[in-house]
Each structure stands twice: as C-alpha cells, then as structure tokens.
Design a protein around this motif. Structure first.
Motif, PDB file in Angstrom:
ATOM      1  N   ILE A   1      -0.417 -12.470   2.836  1.00 33.35           N
ATOM      2  CA  ILE A   1      -1.449 -11.591   2.286  1.00 33.35           C
ATOM      3  C   ILE A   1      -2.820 -12.257   2.307  1.00 33.35           C
ATOM      4  CG2 ILE A   1      -2.273 -10.682   0.047  1.00 33.35           C
ATOM      5  CD1 ILE A   1       0.553  -9.644  -0.426  1.00 33.35           C
TER       6      ILE A   1
ATOM      7  N   TYR B   1      -5.534 -11.073   4.614  1.00 28.29           N
ATOM      8  CA  TYR B   1      -6.156  -9.758   4.450  1.00 28.29           C
ATOM      9  C   TYR B   1      -7.364  -9.881   3.518  1.00 28.29           C
ATOM     10  CZ  TYR B   1      -2.177  -7.906   6.967  1.00 28.29           C
ATOM     11  OH  TYR B   1      -1.248  -7.645   7.946  1.00 28.29           O
ATOM     12  N   ASN B   2      -7.717  -8.818   2.814  1.00 26.86           N
ATOM     13  CA  ASN B   2      -8.902  -8.821   1.938  1.00 26.86           C
ATOM     14  C   ASN B   2     -10.188  -9.098   2.713  1.00 26.86           C
ATOM     15  OD1 ASN B   2      -7.522  -8.452  -0.654  1.00 26.86           O
ATOM     16  ND2 ASN B   2      -6.755 -10.534  -0.361  1.00 26.86           N
ATOM     17  N   GLU B   3     -10.356  -8.450   3.866  1.00 32.91           N
ATOM     18  CA  GLU B   3     -11.517  -8.721   4.711  1.00 32.91           C
ATOM     19  C   GLU B   3     -12.831  -8.379   4.016  1.00 32.91           C
ATOM     20  OE1 GLU B   3     -11.647 -10.339   7.589  1.00 32.91           O
ATOM     21  OE2 GLU B   3      -9.505 -10.685   7.263  1.00 32.91           O
TER      22      GLU B   3
ATOM     23  N   GLY C   1      -1.646  -3.524  -0.958  1.00 34.03           N
ATOM     24  CA  GLY C   1      -0.889  -3.613   0.275  1.00 34.03           C
ATOM     25  C   GLY C   1       0.499  -3.026   0.136  1.00 34.03           C
TER      26      GLY C   1
ATOM     27  N   PHE D   1      -2.763  -2.144   4.450  1.00 39.63           N
ATOM     28  CA  PHE D   1      -3.605  -2.779   3.435  1.00 39.63           C
ATOM     29  C   PHE D   1      -4.909  -2.011   3.319  1.00 39.63           C
ATOM     30  CE2 PHE D   1      -6.201  -5.912   1.304  1.00 39.63           C
ATOM     31  CZ  PHE D   1      -5.304  -6.595   0.497  1.00 39.63           C
TER      32      PHE D   1
ATOM     33  N   GLU E   1      -8.663  -1.673   0.907  1.00 42.87           N
ATOM     34  CA  GLU E   1      -9.558  -2.200  -0.113  1.00 42.87           C
ATOM     35  C   GLU E   1     -10.470  -1.085  -0.623  1.00 42.87           C
ATOM     36  OE1 GLU E   1     -10.791  -6.638   0.785  1.00 42.87           O
ATOM     37  OE2 GLU E   1     -10.807  -5.461   2.633  1.00 42.87           O
TER      38      GLU E   1
END
Length: 276
Positions: free
Chosen positions: A153, A156-158, A170, A180, A182
């Motif tokens: 994980i 991720y969290n771009e 996610g 995923f 945001e």
C-alpha cells in the motif's frame, strides 16, 4: 461520454478535473517555495433531478462517488434500473437518473446527520437501512499477508505524497491492491469504491478494505454494505464503530503501520504466523 460494459444500458460520463494545483508558499526563512496542494470542489448530487446533497470532493471518479453515495445512503438499490450518470464540472453537478421507484425520499432527507472527520460528510436515515440483514462471510487473514499488504500500500497515496490533505481507501485481495481512491474525506473515497463495485457486480466476501482514516460507525456500515468482512486502517477506532463491527462480525484492525497493528475485533480470524 461512454457506455458501461454492464448488461444493462447506462449512459455514464468520465468527467476529469485536476487533482492538485501549484501555488507559492513562504517558508520559515521568508523564502518563496512552489508547492502542490490538493483541490477541493463542491459536487451537488441530483437524483431524478432533485438535489440530494452537496459533497466536497477532490473530484476523482465523481460518477462512482455519486452512485456509491446514493447506494450507501439507501436512496437507490437496483443497479439495473439506472439510466444515466452525468457529471458536469461547469455546474459542479452529478445527475443520476433511474427508473427505480423511489419511496419515502422526503422522510430520508429529513433524517440528516453530519458525520465526524475531515471533509465533513452528511448521512441520512437510509444508511442504517438493512444492516440487520447483513451476513458477512468469515475470512482468515495471515499476519504475514497483512504485513505484505501494508508494504504494498505504501506505493499508493499519490495525491497525498504530492500535495497532502487527502485520505485514501483501497480495495484489496490478499496482499494485492485491486483499486485505490483518494479524496478530501474518507467517506467520499469509500463511496467511490462502493459505486465501482456496485456497477461491476464485484463481490466483497474475499476482500479487505483499507483506509487511512478513522474507523467510525459510518465506515463500518458502508464496508458491511459492500459485503467486506475485514476493515484495516492506519488510524484509530471509535466506540460506535467498534460496537457495530462486533454486531456485524467485521474483523477490525487499526493502528496498522509497518509491523505494528491492533486487532479490536475478530482476532480469532488472524493467523499469527510471523516470529517476532
């Protein structure tokens, strides 16, 4: 504008907007720095041309967000009756048209509650509708799989890495992240994934739901309605969230980061297979 691949006919847009913008900030030395910040914009959701709610959102996958919100709140339930999902960012609107018979709409709209957390959300009486009929399957999770999932994980969290100020959610299968999303509020991110799952008919019984946000009553109910038996967060839990997880049989794992986690409910479903 595009047609979905569903067996029924549905007109669905794919409206896109920037998720971050570049601005100038001044640091502690009085020096200007170029930084990216997350966008936040209103999206008014209409059901059969009647305004239901205005959501503050990042703007990613707005069609799925609007659908997931209406589904989770109990306003709509029959995916085959959907006719169109049109998002127009010029008017900041998402219009959902369905041939489904909508009953007790006024009553549902009158039972409004502002939820906890950033990007304040609004829920209606329909959120609690049908939870007594939910029966989730048992899912066994290995400690080693959990550690690998947490590691995966981190890729991720771009938007968060780029600009901060957002939550991420996610959909996971074993240690693989299958989707995923945001958004400025965790409730928006979960509704977006719920909308995607609903349209595609994807089952939740073999999935794990991950969120960066707190595990509140709202999060537990929405995940249960998605049919997902495991809820995982890097944040904490609330008392009502825990009580509902216990009632619904959801494995609730929180404060999960690196090799640390706390199982608040369903510890019997976790296999401790890693030597500490």
């Amino acid at each position: 504008m595009s047609q979905t691949n569903a067996a029924f006919s549905l007109v669905k847009t794919r409206a896109e907007v920037p998720l971050t913008i570049e601005v100038t900030a001044v640091n502690e030395h009085g020096e200007p720095e170029q930084k990216f910040i997350a966008c936040e914009r209103p999206l008014t959701v209409y059901l059969n041309w009647r305004p239901i709610v205005t959501l503050m959102t990042l703007g990613a996958k707005a069609e799925s967000l609007a659908l997931g919100y209406l589904k989770n709140q109990g306003f709509i339930s029959d995916v085959t009756q959907l006719q169109s999902v049109i998002v127009d960012w010029d008017t900041n609107s998402a219009a959902i048209v369905t041939s489904e018979q909508i009953t007790d709409l006024d009553e549902k709209l009158s039972e409004k509650t502002v939820t906890t957390g950033c990007g304040q959300g609004t829920v209606y009486g329909g959120l609690m509708q049908g939870i007594d009929d939910i029966h989730l399957p048992k899912q066994t999770l290995k400690q080693s799989t959990l550690y690998q999932l947490l590691k995966n994980i981190s890729a991720y969290n771009e938007t968060y890495k780029h600009a901060g100020a957002v939550h991420g959610c996610g959909l996971c299968h074993n240690d693989t992240i299958t989707a995923f999303v945001e958004d400025v509020g965790r409730h928006n991110a979960v509704d977006t994934l719920a909308g995607d799952m609903w349209l595609s008919g994807e089952p939740g019984g073999d999935k794990i739901f991950y969120t960066t946000g707190r595990l509140t009553s709202e999060m537990v109910i929405k995940v249960a309605k998605m049919g997902i038996p495991v809820l995982l967060s890097r944040s904490g839990v609330t008392q009502m969230g825990l009580e509902l997880a216990q009632k619904l049989g959801i494995t609730m794992i929180a404060r999960a980061k690196g090799r640390h986690f706390l199982v608040y409910n369903g510890a019997e479903n976790l296999q401790f297979d890693v030597n500490q």
